[in-house]
Design a protein around this motif. Structure first.
Motif, mmCIF file in Angstrom:
data_model
loop_
_atom_site.group_PDB
_atom_site.id
_atom_site.type_symbol
_atom_site.label_atom_id
_atom_site.label_comp_id
_atom_site.label_asym_id
_atom_site.label_seq_id
_atom_site.Cartn_x
_atom_site.Cartn_y
_atom_site.Cartn_z
ATOM 1 N N LEU A 106 1.147 1.040 -3.603
ATOM 2 C CA LEU A 106 -0.185 0.871 -3.032
ATOM 3 C C LEU A 106 -0.017 0.745 -1.523
ATOM 4 O O LEU A 106 0.749 -0.099 -1.057
ATOM 5 C CB LEU A 106 -0.856 -0.391 -3.583
ATOM 6 C CG LEU A 106 -1.289 -0.351 -5.036
ATOM 7 C CD1 LEU A 106 -1.748 -1.732 -5.487
ATOM 8 C CD2 LEU A 106 -2.401 0.653 -5.219
ATOM 9 N N SER A 107 -0.722 1.571 -0.780
ATOM 10 C CA SER A 107 -0.541 1.544 0.670
ATOM 11 C C SER A 107 -0.955 0.217 1.280
ATOM 12 O O SER A 107 -0.421 -0.202 2.288
ATOM 13 C CB SER A 107 -1.311 2.698 1.322
ATOM 14 O OG SER A 107 -2.691 2.556 1.079
ATOM 15 N N ALA A 108 -1.928 -0.482 0.665
ATOM 16 C CA ALA A 108 -2.399 -1.749 1.207
ATOM 17 C C ALA A 108 -1.654 -2.946 0.624
ATOM 18 O O ALA A 108 -1.917 -4.076 1.008
ATOM 19 C CB ALA A 108 -3.896 -1.900 0.946
ATOM 20 N N GLY A 109 -0.742 -2.725 -0.315
ATOM 21 C CA GLY A 109 0.001 -3.826 -0.929
ATOM 22 C C GLY A 109 -0.765 -4.446 -2.084
ATOM 23 O O GLY A 109 -1.856 -4.005 -2.447
ATOM 24 N N PRO A 110 -0.207 -5.498 -2.672
ATOM 25 C CA PRO A 110 -0.851 -6.158 -3.813
ATOM 26 C C PRO A 110 -2.208 -6.739 -3.438
ATOM 27 O O PRO A 110 -2.436 -7.131 -2.302
ATOM 28 C CB PRO A 110 0.122 -7.284 -4.171
ATOM 29 C CG PRO A 110 1.416 -6.907 -3.535
ATOM 30 C CD PRO A 110 1.072 -6.100 -2.320
ATOM 31 N N VAL A 111 -3.105 -6.802 -4.411
ATOM 32 C CA VAL A 111 -4.441 -7.341 -4.160
ATOM 33 C C VAL A 111 -4.520 -8.789 -4.616
ATOM 34 O O VAL A 111 -3.830 -9.200 -5.547
ATOM 35 C CB VAL A 111 -5.549 -6.526 -4.876
ATOM 36 C CG1 VAL A 111 -5.615 -5.128 -4.335
ATOM 37 C CG2 VAL A 111 -5.350 -6.513 -6.364
ATOM 38 N N GLY A 112 -5.363 -9.547 -3.951
ATOM 39 C CA GLY A 112 -5.602 -10.938 -4.326
ATOM 40 C C GLY A 112 -6.582 -11.013 -5.478
ATOM 41 O O GLY A 112 -7.161 -10.008 -5.909
ATOM 42 N N SER A 113 -6.825 -12.202 -5.959
ATOM 43 C CA SER A 113 -7.670 -12.368 -7.144
ATOM 44 C C SER A 113 -9.124 -11.960 -6.893
ATOM 45 O O SER A 113 -9.747 -11.346 -7.751
ATOM 46 C CB SER A 113 -7.584 -13.797 -7.678
ATOM 47 O OG SER A 113 -8.055 -14.716 -6.728
ATOM 48 N N ALA A 114 -9.672 -12.288 -5.738
ATOM 49 C CA ALA A 114 -11.067 -11.921 -5.448
ATOM 50 C C ALA A 114 -11.219 -10.397 -5.378
ATOM 51 O O ALA A 114 -12.163 -9.833 -5.939
ATOM 52 C CB ALA A 114 -11.545 -12.568 -4.161
ATOM 53 N N ASP A 115 -10.277 -9.747 -4.687
ATOM 54 C CA ASP A 115 -10.322 -8.282 -4.601
ATOM 55 C C ASP A 115 -10.127 -7.659 -5.979
ATOM 56 O O ASP A 115 -10.782 -6.677 -6.328
ATOM 57 C CB ASP A 115 -9.254 -7.754 -3.646
ATOM 58 C CG ASP A 115 -9.572 -8.053 -2.196
ATOM 59 O OD1 ASP A 115 -10.752 -8.266 -1.868
ATOM 60 O OD2 ASP A 115 -8.628 -8.083 -1.382
ATOM 61 N N ALA A 116 -9.239 -8.210 -6.766
ATOM 62 C CA ALA A 116 -8.984 -7.686 -8.115
ATOM 63 C C ALA A 116 -10.239 -7.782 -8.977
ATOM 64 O O ALA A 116 -10.561 -6.847 -9.723
ATOM 65 C CB ALA A 116 -7.825 -8.422 -8.767
ATOM 66 N N GLU A 117 -10.960 -8.895 -8.877
ATOM 67 C CA GLU A 117 -12.204 -9.060 -9.647
ATOM 68 C C GLU A 117 -13.228 -8.005 -9.238
ATOM 69 O O GLU A 117 -13.879 -7.393 -10.081
ATOM 70 C CB GLU A 117 -12.787 -10.458 -9.435
ATOM 71 C CG GLU A 117 -12.006 -11.568 -10.109
ATOM 72 C CD GLU A 117 -12.155 -11.565 -11.621
ATOM 73 O OE1 GLU A 117 -13.198 -11.127 -12.144
ATOM 74 O OE2 GLU A 117 -11.207 -12.006 -12.286
ATOM 75 N N ARG A 118 -13.385 -7.813 -7.929
ATOM 76 C CA ARG A 118 -14.370 -6.860 -7.422
ATOM 77 C C ARG A 118 -13.995 -5.424 -7.817
ATOM 78 O O ARG A 118 -14.836 -4.666 -8.318
ATOM 79 C CB ARG A 118 -14.489 -6.993 -5.901
ATOM 80 C CG ARG A 118 -15.615 -6.200 -5.300
ATOM 81 C CD ARG A 118 -15.828 -6.464 -3.813
ATOM 82 N NE ARG A 118 -14.619 -6.284 -3.011
ATOM 83 C CZ ARG A 118 -13.864 -7.287 -2.529
ATOM 84 N NH1 ARG A 118 -14.204 -8.526 -2.756
ATOM 85 N NH2 ARG A 118 -12.799 -7.043 -1.808
ATOM 86 N N ILE A 119 -12.739 -5.057 -7.645
ATOM 87 C CA ILE A 119 -12.301 -3.704 -7.982
ATOM 88 C C ILE A 119 -12.382 -3.468 -9.483
ATOM 89 O O ILE A 119 -12.775 -2.396 -9.940
ATOM 90 C CB ILE A 119 -10.879 -3.448 -7.433
ATOM 91 C CG1 ILE A 119 -10.919 -3.429 -5.895
ATOM 92 C CG2 ILE A 119 -10.311 -2.139 -7.970
ATOM 93 C CD1 ILE A 119 -9.570 -3.494 -5.226
ATOM 94 N N ALA A 120 -12.047 -4.489 -10.278
ATOM 95 C CA ALA A 120 -12.134 -4.355 -11.732
ATOM 96 C C ALA A 120 -13.573 -4.103 -12.173
ATOM 97 O O ALA A 120 -13.818 -3.297 -13.080
ATOM 98 C CB ALA A 120 -11.578 -5.597 -12.417
#
Length: 121
Positions: free
Chosen positions: A24-38
Motif C-alpha cells: 500500500l503506497s500510504a502504508g497501513p491504515v488506522g482503525s478509523a480509516d479502516a472503518e470508513r473504507i470498509a
C-alpha cells in the motif's frame, strides 16, 4: 516452488510472480480509516449498487434523477431508493430533493480516498 498461473480472464492483470511484491503506497491504515473504507467497500459489494453508481458517475458533475434510474436498470423505485441510500450513507453520493424526485451527485473526495487506499506500488 509454487508457480504463478495465468489468469483465465483475458483482461485480468497477471498475478505477481517470484521476487515481485506490492505494498500500500500510504502504508497501513488506522482503525478509523479502516472503518470508513470498509463501509465504502461494503456499499460497493452489491452488483445493483455498482450499476446504479456507474450511471451517476457516467454523468460526471451533473446530478442524476432517481426517475432516470429505474427503467434502464429494470428495477423498481423502492429498490433504487434503498440502494442509493446505501451509497449516500457510505459517502459516495450526495442526495438533493427536487420536487418529488431525489437527485444524486458524485462525491469526488470519496473516490480519491478509495483510490489512494487501493494504490499499490
Amino acid at each position: 516452488m509454487p508457480t504463478t498461473t495465468a489468469p483465465t480472464d483475458p483482461g485480468a492483470t497477471p498475478m505477481a510472480g517470484p521476487g515481485e511484491c506490492c505494498t500500500l503506497s500510504a502504508g497501513p491504515v488506522g482503525s478509523a480509516d479502516a472503518e470508513r473504507i470498509a463501509s465504502v467497500l461494503k456499499a460497493l459489494s452489491d452488483p445493483t449498487r455498482l450499476r446504479l453508481l456507474s450511471r451517476v458517475v457516467a454523468q460526471g458533475c451533473d446530478s442524476v434523477c432517481a426517475c432516470d434510474l429505474t427503467e434502464p436498470l429494470g428495477i423498481s423505485q423502492p429498490t433504487v431508493s434503498h440502494h442509493m441510500k446505501k451509497l449516500v450513507d457510505a459517502g459516495l453520493l450526495t442526495r438533493e430533493q427536487k420536487g418529488r424526485w431525489a437527485h444524486y451527485s458524485v462525491v469526488p473526495s470519496a473516490f480519491a480516498e478509495l483510490r489512494a487506499f487501493l494504490d499499490l506500488t
